[in-house]
Design an enzyme around this catalytic site. Structure first.
Site, short mmCIF file in Angstrom:
data_model
loop_
_atom_site.label_atom_id
_atom_site.label_comp_id
_atom_site.label_asym_id
_atom_site.label_seq_id
_atom_site.Cartn_x
_atom_site.Cartn_y
_atom_site.Cartn_z
N ASP A 1 -15.26 31.30 -42.40
CA ASP A 1 -16.43 30.91 -41.61
C ASP A 1 -16.07 30.87 -40.12
OD1 ASP A 1 -18.85 29.74 -40.74
OD2 ASP A 1 -19.02 28.58 -42.57
N ASP A 2 -16.87 31.56 -39.31
CA ASP A 2 -16.74 31.53 -37.85
C ASP A 2 -15.39 32.04 -37.35
OD1 ASP A 2 -19.26 30.47 -37.91
OD2 ASP A 2 -18.69 28.44 -37.29
N CYS B 1 -24.28 32.72 -40.50
CA CYS B 1 -23.56 32.58 -41.76
C CYS B 1 -24.38 32.89 -43.01
CB CYS B 1 -22.93 31.20 -41.86
SG CYS B 1 -23.92 29.86 -41.19
N ARG C 1 -23.95 35.96 -45.78
CA ARG C 1 -23.59 35.72 -47.18
C ARG C 1 -24.58 36.41 -48.12
NH1 ARG C 1 -19.89 31.12 -46.75
NH2 ARG C 1 -19.70 30.97 -44.49
N LYS D 1 -18.05 27.37 -49.63
CA LYS D 1 -19.36 27.13 -49.01
C LYS D 1 -20.36 28.14 -49.56
CE LYS D 1 -21.57 27.72 -44.49
NZ LYS D 1 -21.36 27.80 -43.04
N HIS E 1 -24.33 27.92 -49.00
CA HIS E 1 -25.29 28.06 -47.90
C HIS E 1 -26.40 29.07 -48.18
CE1 HIS E 1 -25.97 28.08 -43.25
NE2 HIS E 1 -26.82 27.30 -43.89
N HIS F 1 -15.48 26.56 -39.56
CA HIS F 1 -16.69 25.96 -39.02
C HIS F 1 -16.39 24.55 -38.52
CE1 HIS F 1 -20.91 24.80 -38.71
NE2 HIS F 1 -21.28 26.02 -39.05
N ASP G 1 -17.83 35.77 -41.71
CA ASP G 1 -19.29 35.82 -41.85
C ASP G 1 -20.00 36.12 -40.54
OD1 ASP G 1 -18.78 33.37 -40.65
OD2 ASP G 1 -20.13 32.22 -41.94
N ASN G 2 -19.35 35.93 -39.42
CA ASN G 2 -19.91 36.23 -38.09
C ASN G 2 -18.80 35.99 -37.08
OD1 ASN G 2 -21.73 33.37 -38.94
ND2 ASN G 2 -20.03 33.23 -37.50
N LYS H 1 -20.85 34.23 -32.10
CA LYS H 1 -21.79 33.88 -33.16
C LYS H 1 -23.19 33.58 -32.61
CE LYS H 1 -22.53 30.14 -36.55
NZ LYS H 1 -21.93 28.95 -37.18
#
Length: 577
Positions: free
Chosen positions: A45-46, A83, A87, A144, A146, A234, A352-353, A406
């Protein structure tokens, strides 16, 4: 059960499986060469484009880098800007608008009555887990989610341990009677709320769980699909004490020094060409939030000594958090080798980004509610009870040498460090510059597993057709996978881009605080990706024919996926469509 006992149990289970298969070479699962390949997808993540060692970072990520040495680095891989939207595409191979995730669930209030903007995965396309389960695979998930709905179990995952289905983030620690966590959220195992151990730390525990699931199914002859979706990196940035001081003093030189060092290493590694024109930073991001010169933290030398100390410590915590994640990747890879499954496993590592640069900046963080559960004293940065962010200037270092981060459709928001390792691949291959996206992951997995794509229907219902292309030609050689005239486009919360071949047209600002509306263009910007991936030269004024053609492509995309305009609060001013 404590993590140490859990790991001993997992190790014992793995050793037992090895002994069993050694005693009976004809036992199911004794030879991985006779079955379909396993699949492991690791999502961070991130994660910024330059955040891991294989992509130029000073942060030690030896286990992730080892996958790169065995496999192939993808230097031109793209996600969506946020995110949940990413996904959705990763798991379905379909544009996120078509499967109910036009935006995040948190932003669905801006799209009243729009089913495809609820931020919850619908049944308009099966997930890769469903398709592989149909083909005889075990399917596991930890991390995660989401994507809302009823969670992983409802869309093909046989076993899962995940964060609250709609949550974008959570504390990495368990809240206790002695210590509150401002971002504490529930976790679920196979649809039932889980009880966390007192020593819970998300990255460690997700890895424990995935190892457990793989171990439980190992030996029955069935391949597995495993999806490890870390909630790190994140915010809140937190990490166990053993990692807190690993990078002490490493970031005292400031933002520009780290970004410059990373860029040089990227050139040395062949991630970008030697003549790459790095983006110098973009003032538009300040105006987007309406607080120029505050949320961006300014230049390093303009900061006070205490602010420099705070900013450097934030990045030390971030680096420690990534090192912890890398150690867990190493633990999982070691387990696969231990049980004899590594050579038969296709591994994808991606993000994810781009890096998070939401801009909250200096600590202490004020949440606007007088929340007293946060201990953001400098000594507590990264520890239980803290809640800190990577600031915008550190995010710019994280996405070096690209533009923004992001939340934007600039390259820094869409480009992530990606690695793919084919089964039995050792020794690595030269970096691939082939343009690719998250939508290409599902068709690649199905191609490698010998599973047919479902076409226009699945289990008696009409579905959206998979849009991606198999990456295998790029992974096995140097061939591209997307035609030069193929149109790629996306939007999240009306921040947009459309691309055909080398030409990319983007609009990275969709609203402004009225007081910040001056001195900023809201028009489409045009970049030549072959010559200027850093997006330093807007060519819209000199190529009106390209702008016109791409505008038509954008209109066709809007009609195809049902892009809708958000309805923003009155404190914001939407710009013209």
């Amino acid at each position: 059960m404590s993590r140490s006992n859990w790991r001993r149990s997992a190790l014992a289970a793995g050793v037992a499986a090895l002994l069993l298969s050694a005693c009976d070479a004809s036992a199911p699962g004794a030879s991985s060469s006779s079955k379909k390949p396993n699949v492991l997808v690791i999502l961070v993540d991130d994660l910024g484009y330059s955040d891991i060692g294989a992509f130029g970072s000073e942060i030690a990520t030896p286990n992730i880098d080892a996958i790169a040495r065995d496999g192939r680095v993808l230097t031109n891989f793209h996600t969506t800007p946020l995110c949940a939207t990413s996904r959705a595409e990763l798991l379905t191979g379909v544009d996120h608008h078509l499967v109910g995730v036009g935006t995040l669930s948190e932003s669905s209030v801006f799209y009243p009555g729009e089913d495809n903007y609820k931020g919850s995965l619908n049944d308009a396309a099966p997930t890769v887990a469903q398709l592989l389960a149909d083909a005889g695979y075990h399917t596991y998930m930890a991390g995660k989610w989401h994507l809302g709905g009823d969670g992983p179990k409802s869309v093909g995952f046989e076993q899962s341990f995940s964060l609250d289905y709609a949550a974008a983030f959570a504390s990495n620690y368990k809240a206790t009677a002695e210590r509150a966590e401002s971002a504490a959220k529930p976790y679920y195992e196979n649809g039932v709320e889980a009880t966390l151990p007192d020593d819970f730390f998300s990255t460690d525990y997700f890895t424990d769980k995935l190892i457990q699931y793989i171990g439980q199914g190992h030996g029955d002859g069935k391949p597995f699909f495993a999806y490890l979706a870390f909630q790190a990196l994140h915010f809140p940035l937190q990490v166990p004490d053993a990692y807190l001081d690993r990078y002490k003093g490493k970031y005292d030189a400031g933002y520009a020094a780290i970004r410059a060092t990373r860029l040089q290493k990227q050139k040395d590694l062949g991630i970008v060409p030697q003549d790459f024109s790095a983006n110098p930073g973009d003032e538009a991001l300040m105006l987007r939030f309406g607080q120029p010169g505050v949320l961006t933290n300014g230049d390093w030398d303009s900061l006070s000594a205490s602010d420099q100390q705070s900013e450097a410590r934030i990045m030390e915590v971030f680096a420690g958090m990534l090192s912890n994640l890398d150690d867990n990747v190493g633990r999982l890879i070691a387990y696969l080798k231990q049980i004899g499954e590594y050579d038969n496993t296709f591994i994808v590592f991606t993000g994810d980004n781009g890096a998070d640069g939401m801009g909250y900046g200096f600590i202490p963080y004020v949440d606007g509610t007088g929340n007293l559960d946060i201990d953001n004293s400098l000594a507590n940065y990264g520890r239980p009870g803290s809640f800190i962010f990577r600031s915008t200037r550190w995010a710019e270092a994280g996405t070096a040498p690209l533009r923004l981060f992001k939340g934007f459709t600039a390259e820094g928001g869409l480009s992530v460090p990606t690695i793919a390792r084919l089964p039995k691949q050792n020794g690595g291959a030269a970096p691939s510059t082939a343009l690719s996206t998250l939508r290409d992951i599902v068709p690649t997995i199905l191609d490698l597993a010998g599973v047919a794509q479902p076409g226009p229907s699945y289990q008696g219902r009409g579905i959206a057709t998979i849009e991606g292309r198999s990456l295998l030609p790029a992974l096995r050689g140097s061939a591209g996978i997307h035609a030069d005239d193929e149109v790629m486009a996306d939007e999240v919360n009306d921040i947009r881009y459309v691309r055909r071949g080398k030409w990319k047209m983007t609009r990275v600002v969709n609203y402004v605080v009225p007081s910040a509306a001056a001195n900023i263009s809201h028009d489409w910007q045009l970049y030549d990706m072959d010559a200027d991936r850093g997006e330093t030269r807007d060519l819209a004024a000199t190529h009106p024919d390209i702008v016109s053609a791409l505008t038509a492509d954008w209109a066709a995309y809007v009609a195809r996926v049902g892009v809708k305009q958000p309805i923003f609060p009155v404190i914001l001013t939407p710009i013209d469509q």
